[in-house]
Design a protein around this motif. Structure first.
Motif, PDB file in Angstrom:
ATOM      1  N   THR A 183       0.818  -1.214   0.000  1.00 37.82           N
ATOM      2  CA  THR A 183       0.000   0.000   0.000  1.00 37.82           C
ATOM      3  C   THR A 183       0.851   1.263   0.000  1.00 37.82           C
ATOM      4  O   THR A 183       0.352   2.350  -0.301  1.00 37.82           O
ATOM      5  N   ALA A 184       2.129   1.131   0.344  1.00 40.75           N
ATOM      6  CA  ALA A 184       2.976   2.318   0.551  1.00 40.75           C
ATOM      7  C   ALA A 184       3.020   3.204  -0.676  1.00 40.75           C
ATOM      8  O   ALA A 184       2.855   4.426  -0.584  1.00 40.75           O
ATOM      9  N   THR A 185       3.227   2.607  -1.863  1.00 35.59           N
ATOM     10  CA  THR A 185       3.367   3.414  -3.078  1.00 35.59           C
ATOM     11  C   THR A 185       2.102   4.179  -3.395  1.00 35.59           C
ATOM     12  O   THR A 185       2.138   5.390  -3.670  1.00 35.59           O
ATOM     13  N   ILE A 186       0.962   3.494  -3.335  1.00 39.57           N
ATOM     14  CA  ILE A 186      -0.294   4.167  -3.669  1.00 39.57           C
ATOM     15  C   ILE A 186      -0.630   5.253  -2.658  1.00 39.57           C
ATOM     16  O   ILE A 186      -1.180   6.308  -2.999  1.00 39.57           O
ATOM     17  N   VAL A 187      -0.272   5.029  -1.391  1.00 38.84           N
ATOM     18  CA  VAL A 187      -0.514   6.052  -0.376  1.00 38.84           C
ATOM     19  C   VAL A 187       0.318   7.303  -0.655  1.00 38.84           C
ATOM     20  O   VAL A 187      -0.184   8.432  -0.611  1.00 38.84           O
ATOM     21  N   VAL A 188       1.597   7.094  -0.958  1.00 42.58           N
ATOM     22  CA  VAL A 188       2.482   8.234  -1.218  1.00 42.58           C
ATOM     23  C   VAL A 188       2.014   9.009  -2.440  1.00 42.58           C
ATOM     24  O   VAL A 188       1.911  10.241  -2.429  1.00 42.58           O
ATOM     25  N   ILE A 189       1.726   8.299  -3.519  1.00 44.69           N
ATOM     26  CA  ILE A 189       1.270   8.970  -4.739  1.00 44.69           C
ATOM     27  C   ILE A 189      -0.054   9.693  -4.495  1.00 44.69           C
ATOM     28  O   ILE A 189      -0.271  10.820  -4.956  1.00 44.69           O
ATOM     29  N   GLY A 190      -0.943   9.046  -3.730  1.00 41.28           N
ATOM     30  CA  GLY A 190      -2.224   9.679  -3.432  1.00 41.28           C
ATOM     31  C   GLY A 190      -2.069  10.948  -2.613  1.00 41.28           C
ATOM     32  O   GLY A 190      -2.727  11.952  -2.884  1.00 41.28           O
ATOM     33  N   VAL A 191      -1.192  10.903  -1.615  1.00 40.82           N
ATOM     34  CA  VAL A 191      -0.991  12.090  -0.766  1.00 40.82           C
ATOM     35  C   VAL A 191      -0.374  13.236  -1.570  1.00 40.82           C
ATOM     36  O   VAL A 191      -0.802  14.394  -1.459  1.00 40.82           O
ATOM     37  N   ILE A 192       0.632  12.921  -2.392  1.00 36.80           N
ATOM     38  CA  ILE A 192       1.235  13.974  -3.209  1.00 36.80           C
ATOM     39  C   ILE A 192       0.212  14.538  -4.194  1.00 36.80           C
ATOM     40  O   ILE A 192       0.139  15.760  -4.412  1.00 36.80           O
TER      41      ILE A 192
END
Length: 377
Positions: A183-192
């Motif tokens: 989930t880490a990648t999608i969370v980071v991209i979503g937050v940015i």
């Protein structure tokens, strides 16, 4: 020779003289401007506003040498909030004009950003000339690196660059610690992505305005201070639950598209956001009823519309997630149509009721105003 007094005006839109040199705007008069430039130069010798102030004083001296009547001044805005800064510039300029009584203005600027205030000045005083001061820089790699370093040291710029990067890294590490490495990648991209939309749509100014409204309601003892505070808490809870709902239905095989993730977030957060909107609406209605009862018809419809829109969005999220066969979703595809139908019908009914109540109140207020006019006659 020109008639009237000329105001030689240096505009520091981002308030470097206040932020760095602790000088309160406005600064009027040759000696005061030179003192301000010297203080700013000692605080930050590389600041281009120093050159702009000295250039304004130089133009002032040239006009005086020609026998013209002139005055030199420096006004500043706000270092972090441009809208508030422009309002401050407008108010300060009014005071300077009232004090010096000029007939025209020569604007001295150190860059295009300061020239955004030209319409503000022109609405109050004819602008006879604009002088832009350009500071020479070293055109090599070392000079470019130094300029970038100075820019990143500015809190106004560093918070735009470092905050999203730092938050993304923190979330990435937190996802691994909590056991969600996929989930880490999608969370980071979503937050940015959310941060970019937040800045792109100007939501930062909206939030800053909301905070100012909160402060104003507190200082004036309004009931909406309590409801605004409650709304913030409910909004945070809603966004958190929406985020965890996305994690609950997240799948690593990319079977869910972006729309389904958005619907998952809405499904988890919308109830809390509806309650937050209703609480805010009630606070606004109570304050208007107590202080500005003549405007009651304009705000009485708010809670009905909030509830109607939220109910329709809630039904839509359930329908889309159910018919898409999202794993472990509690609503079956066969029941999805019933949810969207009833939520839409109840939402439309709620909106219609709100419009009817608004119409009745507006009509009653119009009758009362007419009766009051007749009594005064």
């Amino acid at each position: 020779m020109t008639t009237g007094r000329t105001l030689v005006l240096s505009v520091d839109r981002d308030d470097d003289i206040g932020w760095k040199a602790k000088i309160k705007s406005p600064v009027v008069g040759r000696q005061e401007c030179l003192k301000a430039a010297d203080t700013l130069a000692l605080a930050d010798p590389e600041d281009s506003d120093v050159n702009a102030i000295f250039s304004a004083v130089k133009i002032y001296d040239e006009l005086i040498a020609k026998g013209e009547e002139a005055v030199v001044a420096v006004i500043a805005g706000n270092h972090l909030h441009m809208i508030e800064g422009d309002r401050k510039i407008a108010a300060t300029l009014d005071n300077v004009i009232a004090e010096t009584e000029p007939s025209s203005c020569i604007l001295v600027s150190d860059g295009a950003e300061d020239e955004y205030v030209v319409p503000i000045i022109q609405s109050r005083l004819p602008v006879a000339s604009i002088r832009r001061v350009i500071v020479n820089q070293m055109p090599n790699l070392e000079g470019t690196y130094y300029i970038l370093k100075k820019l990143l040291d500015d809190p106004k710029i560093s918070r735009v660059v470092f905050v999203p990067l730092g938050l993304a890294m923190l979330l990435y590490a937190s996802a691994f610690i909590l056991g969600y490495p996929g989930t880490a990648t999608i969370v980071v991209i979503g937050v940015i992505g959310m941060y970019l939309l937040y800045k792109g749509f100007g939501l930062d100014e909206f939030i800053h305005g909301s905070i100012n409204a909160l402060r104003a309601s507190m200082s004036r003892g309004k009931f909406s201070f309590v409801t605004y505070s409650t709304t913030i808490v409910l909004g945070v809870i809603g966004f958190a639950i929406g985020f965890f709902t996305v994690l609950k239905y997240y799948t690593s095989d990319s079977s869910m598209g972006v729309l389904l993730y958005v619907m998952s977030f809405m499904y988890g957060a919308i109830i809390w956001l509806i309650v937050a909107g209703l609480v805010t609406s009630v606070g606004v209605i109570v304050d208007v009823y107590i202080n500005e009862r003549e405007n009651l018809a304009k705000v009485i419809v708010f809670p009905f519309f909030v509830f109607a829109i939220g109910l329709i969005l809630y039904g839509a999220s359930i329908y889309i997630l159910a018919v898409s066969s999202v794993p472990e979703f509690p609503v079956k595809p066969t029941d999805a149509g019933m949810y969207i139908m009833y939520s839409t019908l109840f939402g439309l009914a709620c909106a219609i009721i709100g419009v009817i109540i608004q119409y009745v109140i507006a009509k009653r207020q119009a009758v009362q105003q007419k009766e009051a006019i007749i009594e005064n006659i």
